[in-house]
Design an enzyme around this catalytic site. Structure first.
Site, mmCIF file in Angstrom:
data_model
loop_
_atom_site.group_PDB
_atom_site.id
_atom_site.type_symbol
_atom_site.label_atom_id
_atom_site.label_comp_id
_atom_site.label_asym_id
_atom_site.label_seq_id
_atom_site.Cartn_x
_atom_site.Cartn_y
_atom_site.Cartn_z
ATOM 1 N N ASN A 140 1.307 8.427 -7.668
ATOM 2 C CA ASN A 140 0.816 7.312 -6.854
ATOM 3 C C ASN A 140 1.945 6.293 -6.689
ATOM 4 O O ASN A 140 2.323 5.626 -7.635
ATOM 5 C CB ASN A 140 -0.389 6.685 -7.562
ATOM 6 C CG ASN A 140 -1.011 5.541 -6.776
ATOM 7 O OD1 ASN A 140 -0.437 5.071 -5.785
ATOM 8 N ND2 ASN A 140 -2.166 5.079 -7.229
ATOM 9 N N CYS B 170 -2.873 -0.785 -3.089
ATOM 10 C CA CYS B 170 -2.700 0.563 -2.528
ATOM 11 C C CYS B 170 -3.060 0.630 -1.049
ATOM 12 O O CYS B 170 -2.714 1.592 -0.369
ATOM 13 C CB CYS B 170 -3.516 1.576 -3.318
ATOM 14 S SG CYS B 170 -2.881 1.754 -4.982
ATOM 15 N N HIS C 40 -4.468 7.889 0.860
ATOM 16 C CA HIS C 40 -3.676 7.342 -0.245
ATOM 17 C C HIS C 40 -3.708 8.342 -1.395
ATOM 18 O O HIS C 40 -4.749 8.915 -1.703
ATOM 19 C CB HIS C 40 -4.271 6.001 -0.670
ATOM 20 C CG HIS C 40 -3.678 5.467 -1.918
ATOM 21 N ND1 HIS C 40 -2.318 5.309 -2.073
ATOM 22 C CD2 HIS C 40 -4.245 5.070 -3.086
ATOM 23 C CE1 HIS C 40 -2.077 4.829 -3.279
ATOM 24 N NE2 HIS C 40 -3.225 4.677 -3.915
#
Ligand code: UT7
Length: 334
Positions: A285, A114, A255
């Site tokens: 996500n 990520c 994020h």
């Protein structure tokens, strides 16, 4: 000799059409819209039906080139942050290079989960700062639906597919563009978020497939705690380094893993929620794509403006995490 800095001069994005809503997921696993929304902030995510990560990335890259009015053969380097490459090798960067016809470029994939985009952005900025390269494409692209187990309610509610990218170019104004990065890794986090098989440790066998070892595994609770602290501390470290208060920061670009993580991080660094980019409700996500996708949407909506100082921050598998300080000046490019 003048010091060269890197700045973002163009941007592009791509999200697939198909929407997978919380209500769709209610029919697939034992979950509810209320649970997903209250625990994660996700309402829906996008899923690519036919295509790979490079198919997500190519339209994003083409949009980015069009906006800057340059052709693909002007690109020097393509860096692709992804955990879902088209194949383990060759690099997805080369597949994208071939598809867009960037015949004068080289490139590579960068895998930092990520945090992939901010690691790739920092790497790309360094290539520009070295003076050797003039146009570096930094792509964040992931087809998370290819490694998500849609019978596992712990993870399938979280992820979506998307791509977004930025173009980096040199500037002699050292007070704009990518101003600084603070990046970290801690390999002791590997047991909490990983994909067990498919690499050299556990090559694919019938057994690894039967045991569902090719899907993403996450111990969400453990990751949650370190993610909040990791993103907040490293964003705060950046603010302290440059003597910045929350008044000096126009946007936090976190994020998008969980709305509760984002809220807690913003609170810890004393940044009001109005200054936080959040689109997790629409996309979930999307791993390496979350941060550039936020940048794209806020720029497109004319909320991300020239002269604004912003902090990008992420936390992901590894563990990997970091913050990047950017002064946005995209539209001024001549
Ligand atoms: O992007 C990379 C970094 N990743 C992250 O930052 C993710 C970090 N973690 C998280 O976002 C959260 O931990 C999750 C959203 C993954 C989970 O939320 P949580 O509040 O930590 O829930 P939990 O895993 O502790 O589960 C609480 C309960 C459990 O039931 P019991 O054991 O209390 O009876 C789970 O089985 O909720 C249950 N549960 C669900 N219930 C309905 C787990 N998933 C679901 C679901 N629907 N989808």
């Amino acid at each position: 000799m003048k010091k060269i800095s890197a700045k973002i001069t163009s941007i592009g994005h791509f999200v697939p059409q198909k929407v997978l809503s919380n209500f769709d997921l209610e029919k697939m696993v034992e979950t509810s819209n209320e649970w997903i929304l209250s625990r994660t902030g996700v309402r829906e995510r996008r899923i690519i039906e036919n295509g790979s990560t490079s198919d997500l990335a190519v339209p994003a890259v083409l949009e980015c080139l069009k906006l800057r009015n340059i052709s693909a053969d002007e690109i020097d380097v393509i860096i692709v942050a992804t955990v879902t490459p088209d194949m383990l090798f060759p690099p997805t960067a080369t597949i994208i290079q071939e598809k867009i016809g960037a015949k004068n470029s080289w490139g590579f994939d960068l895998e930092a989960a990520c945090s992939g985009f901010i690691f790739a952005l920092t790497t790309g900025a360094s290539l520009i700062e070295s003076g050797r390269y003039k146009k570096v494409l930094v792509v964040g692209a992931d087809k998370m639906s290819s490694i998500v187990d849609y019978t596992d309610r712990n993870t399938c509610i979280l992820f979506g597919d998307a791509a977004s990218c930025v173009l980096l170019e040199p500037t002699e104004n050292n007070d704009e563009g990518i101003l600084d990065s603070i990046l970290r890794t801690d390999g002791s986090g590997k047991e909490f978020l990983h994909m067990k098989a498919g690499g050299s440790l556990n090559p694919a066998t019938t057994e690894t497939v039967n045991q569902k070892m090719h899907y993403l595994f996450q111990d969400g609770k453990s990751v949650f705690k370190v993610a909040v602290k990791g993103m907040a501390d490293i964003s705060y470290e950046m603010m302290q380094k440059y003597n910045l208060t929350s008044d000096d920061i126009s946007w936090l670009v976190p994020h998008q893993a969980n709305l509760r993580i984002i809220d807690a991080c913003a609170e810890r660094i004393n940044l009001p929620k109005e200054k936080v980019m959040i689109n997790i409700d629409k996309y979930g996500n999307t791993t390496a794509a979350t941060i550039p996708l936020c940048l794209y949407e806020w720029w497109k909506d004319k909320k991300l403006l020239n002269g604004q100082k912003i902090i990008l921050t992420s936390f992901g598998a590894g563990y990997t995490w970091g913050s990047v300080l950017v002064k946005w000046t995209m539209e001024n490019f001549k």
